[in-house]
Scaffold this active site. Structure first.
Site, mmCIF file in Angstrom:
data_model
loop_
_atom_site.group_PDB
_atom_site.id
_atom_site.type_symbol
_atom_site.label_atom_id
_atom_site.label_comp_id
_atom_site.label_asym_id
_atom_site.label_seq_id
_atom_site.Cartn_x
_atom_site.Cartn_y
_atom_site.Cartn_z
ATOM 1 N N LYS A 188 0.842 -1.205 0.000
ATOM 2 C CA LYS A 188 0.000 0.000 0.000
ATOM 3 C C LYS A 188 0.879 1.258 0.000
ATOM 4 C CE LYS A 188 -3.700 -2.705 1.980
ATOM 5 N NZ LYS A 188 -4.463 -3.217 3.118
ATOM 6 N N GLN A 195 -4.315 -1.672 9.424
ATOM 7 C CA GLN A 195 -4.234 -2.985 8.784
ATOM 8 C C GLN A 195 -4.914 -4.047 9.654
ATOM 9 O OE1 GLN A 195 -3.077 -3.702 5.632
ATOM 10 N NE2 GLN A 195 -3.831 -5.774 6.006
ATOM 11 N N ASP A 243 -10.345 3.492 3.872
ATOM 12 C CA ASP A 243 -10.387 2.041 3.676
ATOM 13 C C ASP A 243 -11.813 1.510 3.918
ATOM 14 O OD1 ASP A 243 -8.924 -0.253 2.976
ATOM 15 O OD2 ASP A 243 -8.635 -0.843 5.065
#
Ligand code: NAP
Length: 281
Positions: free
Chosen positions: A55, A99, A122
């Site tokens: 990412k 994450q 996200d």
């Protein structure tokens, strides 16, 4: 006839070229200030470390910057919440990626939900999920949003089709089902307690596999002409669906690798650019 390959890798590459231009324009209009994504990695899981690195590299490729936050395996919920709040308050941070998964002692849901809505690039907060479900503006959960983008790019008809989603996780199956519903598909959601999974899958015009078990969904369960989306990724390049036997009988399918994976990262950076454009321009 062989099925159309829903090539996420080249679509992501093409989108990156467009995003680079948008980032350049943002920098020019804002004294060189680039969009900035904060990545938070908690613990030392090697797969998570690799995803975060991928990412950060995607940010770099389009001229964005990232703030890398790495926290120990022993981090508490309170410590992680404090870090998220610090990033929420940082005007130079436009998006936050926490994450998944975090170590077991952490209340992951509380931490996801602490991310400010305008930085939830996200698409992990309950607020964002609820807004998306109600068809209100929100950043979609990156993997299902990436799948919707690939289906749209290849003009896959969804309206009135029967979509079967196997998996109901908060970041994948559940938002996927709502996005397909919002696109006027008729949606069936399957999970570990579903009875007679093969007969439900047989009805799918659009099938999304998000089970987390290599080639769990068998080719013989899938009807000819279906559009097959495989969100899974396992060592050895296997997905959640047995894909090889359907490449001549499906209408279209996402390859593994090179289908859903690149679109997940691409959606994250796209949504971070969108968040920065709201703040900077
Ligand atoms: P997850 O949280 O483990 O969820 C798996 C889902 O599958 C659960 O809803 C579970 O049902 C269901 N399931 C398990 N066994 C089943 C069975 N026998 N029959 C029917 N359903 C069953 O996984 P996830 O995070 O959603 O990820 C799913 C897959 O996508 C994985 O392969 C993962 O590697 C992949 N993934 C890819 C990306 C990407 O960027 N490409 C991103 C995220 C995930 P219950 O709810 O009843 O337990």
């Amino acid at each position: 006839m062989s099925a159309l390959i829903l090539d996420g890798k080249s679509l992501a590459k093409k989108t990156e070229a467009e995003l680079s231009n948008r980032v350049t324009a943002l920098k020019q209009a804002n004294k060189g200030q680039a969009p900035i994504l904060a990545t938070i990695l908690v613990g030392s899981d090697p797969a998570s470390g690799t995803y975060v690195k991928m990412k950060q590299n995607a940010c770099k490729r389009i001229g964005m910057e990232s703030i890398a936050v790495e926290l120990s395996e022993q981090t508490t919920t309170e410590q992680l919440l404090a870090k998220i709040n610090e990033l929420n308050a940082n005007p130079n941070c436009h998006g936050i990626l926490l994450q998944h998964p975090v170590p077991a002692q952490i209340d992951e849901r509380a931490c996801f939900d602490a991310i400010a809505a305008e930085k939830d690039v996200d698409g992990v907060t309950c607020l964002g999920f609820g807004r998306m479900a109600m068809n209100e503006p929100a950043y979609g959960s990156a993997t299902p949003q990436g799948i919707m983008r690939i289906l749209e790019a290849y003009d896959i008809e969804l309206s009135g089709k029967h979509a079967v989603v196997v998996g109901r996780s908060p970041i994948l199956g559940k938002p996927m089902a709502l996005m397909l519903l919002n696109a006027n598909a008729t949606v069936t959601i399957c999970h570990s307690r579903t009875q007679d999974l093969p007969s439900l899958i047989k009805q799918a015009d659009i099938l999304v596999g998000a089970v987390g078990r290599p080639e769990f969904i068998k080719a013989e369960w899938i009807k000819d002409g279906a559009v097959v989306v495989d969100a899974g990724y396992h060592p050895g390049g296997l997905g959640d669906i047995e894909l090889e036997p359907i490449i001549n009988s499906a209408t279209a399918y996402t390859p593994v690798p090179g289908g859903v994976g690149p679109m997940t990262i691409n959606t994250l950076i796209l949504q971070c650019v969108m968040a920065a454009e709201k703040k900077l321009v």
